[in-house]
Write an enzyme that holds these catalytic residues in place. Structure first.
Site, PDB file in Angstrom:
ATOM      1  N   GLY A 245       0.820  -1.204   0.000  1.00 47.30           N
ATOM      2  CA  GLY A 245       0.000   0.000   0.000  1.00 47.30           C
ATOM      3  C   GLY A 245       0.849   1.247   0.000  1.00 47.30           C
ATOM      4  O   GLY A 245       2.013   1.233  -0.411  1.00 47.30           O
ATOM      5  N   SER A 246       0.267   2.330   0.487  1.00 47.64           N
ATOM      6  CA  SER A 246       0.925   3.629   0.426  1.00 47.64           C
ATOM      7  C   SER A 246       2.059   3.727   1.439  1.00 47.64           C
ATOM      8  O   SER A 246       2.102   2.985   2.429  1.00 47.64           O
ATOM      9  CB  SER A 246      -0.093   4.739   0.695  1.00 47.64           C
ATOM     10  OG  SER A 246      -0.501   4.726   2.054  1.00 47.64           O
ATOM     11  N   THR A 249       0.805   4.809   5.141  1.00 45.52           N
ATOM     12  CA  THR A 249       0.143   3.700   5.834  1.00 45.52           C
ATOM     13  C   THR A 249       1.138   2.591   6.150  1.00 45.52           C
ATOM     14  O   THR A 249       1.091   1.985   7.221  1.00 45.52           O
ATOM     15  CB  THR A 249      -1.024   3.157   5.001  1.00 45.52           C
ATOM     16  OG1 THR A 249      -1.911   4.223   4.660  1.00 45.52           O
ATOM     17  CG2 THR A 249      -1.789   2.092   5.768  1.00 45.52           C
ATOM     18  N   GLY A 250       2.048   2.327   5.223  1.00 43.59           N
ATOM     19  CA  GLY A 250       3.053   1.300   5.456  1.00 43.59           C
ATOM     20  C   GLY A 250       3.953   1.609   6.638  1.00 43.59           C
ATOM     21  O   GLY A 250       4.302   0.719   7.424  1.00 43.59           O
ATOM     22  N   GLU A 268       5.671  -3.544   1.123  1.00 44.29           N
ATOM     23  CA  GLU A 268       5.855  -3.212  -0.294  1.00 44.29           C
ATOM     24  C   GLU A 268       5.051  -1.947  -0.543  1.00 44.29           C
ATOM     25  O   GLU A 268       3.830  -1.979  -0.674  1.00 44.29           O
ATOM     26  CB  GLU A 268       5.392  -4.377  -1.183  1.00 44.29           C
ATOM     27  CG  GLU A 268       5.886  -4.265  -2.612  1.00 44.29           C
ATOM     28  CD  GLU A 268       4.936  -3.480  -3.501  1.00 44.29           C
ATOM     29  OE1 GLU A 268       5.220  -2.288  -3.729  1.00 44.29           O
ATOM     30  OE2 GLU A 268       3.929  -4.035  -3.947  1.00 44.29           O
ATOM     31  N   CYS A 302       1.528   0.288  -8.236  1.00 50.27           N
ATOM     32  CA  CYS A 302       2.541   0.857  -7.340  1.00 50.27           C
ATOM     33  C   CYS A 302       3.872   1.069  -8.050  1.00 50.27           C
ATOM     34  O   CYS A 302       4.611   2.004  -7.721  1.00 50.27           O
ATOM     35  CB  CYS A 302       2.720  -0.029  -6.110  1.00 50.27           C
ATOM     36  SG  CYS A 302       3.166  -1.729  -6.467  1.00 50.27           S
ATOM     37  N   GLU A 399       3.277  11.145  -4.812  1.00 49.72           N
ATOM     38  CA  GLU A 399       2.694  10.035  -5.559  1.00 49.72           C
ATOM     39  C   GLU A 399       1.214  10.315  -5.821  1.00 49.72           C
ATOM     40  O   GLU A 399       0.435  10.537  -4.907  1.00 49.72           O
ATOM     41  CB  GLU A 399       2.839   8.728  -4.781  1.00 49.72           C
ATOM     42  CG  GLU A 399       2.316   7.518  -5.543  1.00 49.72           C
ATOM     43  CD  GLU A 399       2.444   6.228  -4.751  1.00 49.72           C
ATOM     44  OE1 GLU A 399       2.549   5.166  -5.374  1.00 49.72           O
ATOM     45  OE2 GLU A 399       2.441   6.293  -3.502  1.00 49.72           O
TER      46      GLU A 399
END
Length: 495
Positions: A245-246, A249-250, A268, A302, A399
């Protein structure tokens, strides 16, 4: 131009009451709260799913731990055969799964078939081959012998336990399969938390996994909002998290995992991926490469490129031809097999992209093509090309995760490398050139976990994938995943 008809089994599936998948069956949530799943091509609600609560999380973790006790003792060949059977079932149910995926995500049907189903089956078969090839080492210690005794040692690879797989909305089937396959082939059990925007296909795949012979409890699926993922990561009964994910958040997931008893984490994440076109590239081939790198699935990948650097001598010609190509794209319903470009996956993301268009105009960037929402039902956004003024412009640093390609010209190879490496991220990058020798000399200087040459975005299960710097920790695919899903145990023997 017309939509393909939905299969009767797809229509029946969408009408079903969707619970949670725990202990091998669909069960009702303890929570009375539900979440609407909306078709981004029409704006219509197509299903309701449970918004799991703490009691559901406990039930899934208990189920997964029971499943782990059984599955971790299964013969390696048994694990591999289950994955092979699941791959067969994905292909047998290809059209059903692809249609469900397109209805929930807005992905054009050709991509749902080729990537979400066909590639998922391909990855399952690759991972199945690893089941019988996990191994340790035999070692000879250098301890001295005092009374004629000798020593030997060996290492074992043991599954870490219950894995939490948190899956994003952009490729909800294929990415879930990556996590599922990594866990199952190493003997772990897994609880998958799909995105609340795209939870449906995985609920159907969980049923197919039981049909393939997977024991109850080894795979559980919990639908719901972000609190579900957080609850799973912090639960004392889970042992590893695999998150895609983003970046923000990661980072939060990684902190939660570390704070919950040093839970292992594979992250990732996204980034701001660059594509550099050397001066020798043919303009038409450059345009083909830009569309491949930046506009597949409306840029919602991504690893997709968002920053494009073209030699100053070619920038005008490239932008003119790219504008012409994008203006001719067939934009329409993702269930129409002639559609080349569909909607983005949800309304919140559509509004986020609109905000970037506003920001580009505020910074006096030149919008070559697009820069608007499409006036039709659903979450449609024009494929957009922007010429920036400097490397500091917002569209070259944040992004967007959408169909926005931002360009900047460069003058020398050294400047190109500096531009490509600008920023904190390092997921992927690509070089486009006819001079392979130059490309191979430049590759080591690029800060990215994956560097493509004359291609972008395409992944193969034999080639490790993951980010460097702020774009993640750990690797998927190849043999690299094994370390993240197993614990290394050392055994020493005196005799």
């Amino acid at each position: 131009m017309s939509d393909i008809p939905l299969l009767p089994q797809v229509e029946a599936f969408l009408r079903r009451p969707h619970g949670l998948f725990i202990d091998g069956v669909n069960v009702r949530s303890h929570s009375s709260q539900t979440l609407a799943v909306t078709n981004p091509a029409t704006g219509q609600v197509i299903a309701q799913v449970a918004d799991a609560d703490l009691a559901d999380i406990d039930a899934a973790v208990d189920s997964a731990n029971r499943g782990f006790q059984l599955w971790s003792q299964a013969a390696p060949a048994t694990r591999g055969n289950v994955l092979l059977k699941l791959a067969d079932l994905l292909e047998r149910n290809r059209e059903e799964l692809a249609q469900i995926e397109t209805c929930q995500s807005g992905k054009i049907i050709q991509i749902s078939r080729a990537f979400e189903v066909d590639q998922a089956a391909h990855f399952l078969r690759y991972y199945a081959g690893w089941a019988t090839k996990l191994s340790g080492q035999t070692l000879t210690p250098s301890l001295p012998s005092f009374n004629g005794e000798r020593y030997t040692a060996f290492t074992l690879r043991e599954p870490v336990g219950v894995v939490v797989g948190i899956v994003p909305w952009n490729f909800s089937t294929m990415i879930a399969i990556w996590k599922l396959a990594s866990a199952l082939v190493t003997g772990c059990s897994i609880i998958i938390k799909p995105s609340e925007f795209t939870p449906l296909t995985l609920l159907r795949i969980a049923e197919l996994a039981i049909e393939a012979g997977l024991p109850a409890g080894v795979l559980n699926v919990l639908t719901g909002g972000g609190h579900v993922g957080k609850g799973l990561v912090e639960h004392p009964g889970t042992h590893k998290v695999s998150f895609t994910g983003s970046v923000p958040t990661g980072i939060a997931v990684g902190r939660s995992a570390m704070g919950a008893g040093l839970t292992r984490a594979t992250l990732e994440l996204g980034g701001k991926n660059a594509a550099g076109f050397l001066r020798d590239v043919d303009v038409d081939k450059a345009v083909d490469g830009i569309i491949e790198a930046g506009f597949l699935h409306s840029g919602q990948i991504c690893a997709a490129a968002e920053r494009f650097f073209v030699h100053r001598s070619q920038i005008d010609a490239v932008l003119e031809k790219l504008k012409l190509r994008l203006s001719r794209l067939n934009i329409g319903s993702p269930l129409d097999e002639h559609t080349e470009f569909g909607p983005v996956t949800h309304h919140q993301h559509q509004l986020k992209l609109l905000g970037y268009f506003t920001q580009a105009r505020a910074e006096n960037n030149t919008i070559i093509h697009g820069g608007t929402l499409i006036d039709r039902p659903g979450c449609y956004v024009e494929p957009t090309v922007i010429l920036a003024n400097s490397i500091n412009d917002t569209l070259l640093n944040e992004e967007t995760f959408g169909p926005i390609a931002t360009f900047l010209p460069y003058d020398s190879d050294e400047e190109l490398l500096a531009l490509m490496n600008n920023g904190p991220y390092g997921l992927s990058a690509s070089l486009w050139t006819n001079d392979l020798g130059k490309a191979l000399r430049m590759v080591p200087a690029i800060h990215a976990g994956t560097v493509w040459v004359n291609m972008h975005t395409l992944l193969d299960p034999a080639v490790p994938f993951g980010g460097s710097r702020s774009s993640g920790i750990g690797r998927e695919f190849g043999s690299a995943f094994i370390e993240d899903y197993t614990e290394l145990k050392s055994v020493m023997i005196r005799y």
